[in-house]
Write an enzyme that holds these catalytic residues in place. Structure first.
Site, PDB file in Angstrom:
ATOM      1  CG  ASP A 143      -1.542   7.491   0.887  1.00 40.28           C
ATOM      2  OD1 ASP A 143      -1.163   8.662   0.893  1.00 40.28           O
ATOM      3  OD2 ASP A 143      -1.964   6.911  -0.134  1.00 40.28           O
ATOM      4  CG  ASP A 182      -1.499   1.276   1.598  1.00 42.05           C
ATOM      5  OD1 ASP A 182      -2.174   1.820   0.714  1.00 42.05           O
ATOM      6  OD2 ASP A 182      -1.316   1.769   2.732  1.00 42.05           O
TER       7      ASP A 182
HETATM    8 MG   LIG Z   1      -2.495   3.040   3.835  1.00 42.32          MG
END
Ligand SMILES: [Mg+2]
Length: 212
Positions: free
Chosen positions: A14, A12
């Site tokens: 962020d 992922d």
């Molecule tokens: Mg995230």
């Protein structure tokens, strides 16, 4: 020449690849950082539907000039250990993907700098250099993340059991469950509760011993 890819690591973006939530940094440019941060936090805890939440948070970005992305990029902090983890993946014959509920406009600059091979994210609609407050096209949600992991694995001839997914938010849970090894990284409670493997230290290099 046929190069064998031994395994696939999908992160992922962020709060996993980087320490920040990019949408909050862009919202700061509209003076709406705090409000968007609260909504992002709720979405990442899984309290709100991701796509609905994302659309309403992106509405708060309307009017932000795309020229301000330079300032956003300058504020981004890569997560400690990310360079070591990516180097270790390559040494062992793997590849690195990033799939994000965030935005191509930022990831297209960031991912190559960090040595990521493939990436996918949402796109922000803009007119004459100003964000309209809309998301372009289909939203990269939890299912899209899991589907992308499977698509990259198929494309590179990597068996499902040789995939690793790493994420922190509720929208990462499906890819964490779909991967051969799913890792909750500094994750929200709902993700920690469901993931096969949980790590709380914010240092991606600690995952190197888990690579095949
Ligand atoms: Mg995230």
């Amino acid at each position: 020449m046929c190069v064998t890819v031994r395994f696939l690591v999908v992160l992922d973006a962020d709060s996993t690849l980087i320490r920040n939530e990019v949408i909050e940094l862009i919202a700061d440019e509209a003076g709406r950082g705090a409000e968007v941060a609260a909504a992002t936090e709720a979405a990442m805890r899984g309290e709100t539907d991701f796509a609905t939440s994302l659309r309403s948070r992106v509405e708060a970005l309307a009017g932000v000039p795309t020229a301000s992305f330079e300032r956003v990029l300058a504020r981004i902090e890569p997560t400690p250990g990310v360079a070591d983890l990516i180097a270790a993946v390559y040494e062992r014959g793997g590849i690195v993907g990033v799939v994000s509920g965030g935005f191509h406009e930022i990831l297209d600059e960031l991912a190559p700098r960090l040595g990521v091979d493939v990436w996918r994210a949402n796109r922000l609609a803009a007119r004459e250099g100003i964000l309209t407050g809309a998301v372009e096209g289909a939203i990269v949600d939890a299912q899209a993340k899991a589907d992308q992991l499977a698509a990259w694995a198929a494309e590179h001839g990597v068996a499902a059991h040789r995939t690793i997914a790493i994420g922190d938010g509720a929208n990462d849970l499906r890819m964490i469950e779909a991967a051969g090894l799913g890792i909750a990284f500094n994750a929200k409670p709902a993700v920690r509760a469901a993931a096969p493997l949980v790590t709380s230290r914010v240092d991606l290099s600690q995952l190197i011993p888990l690579l095949p």
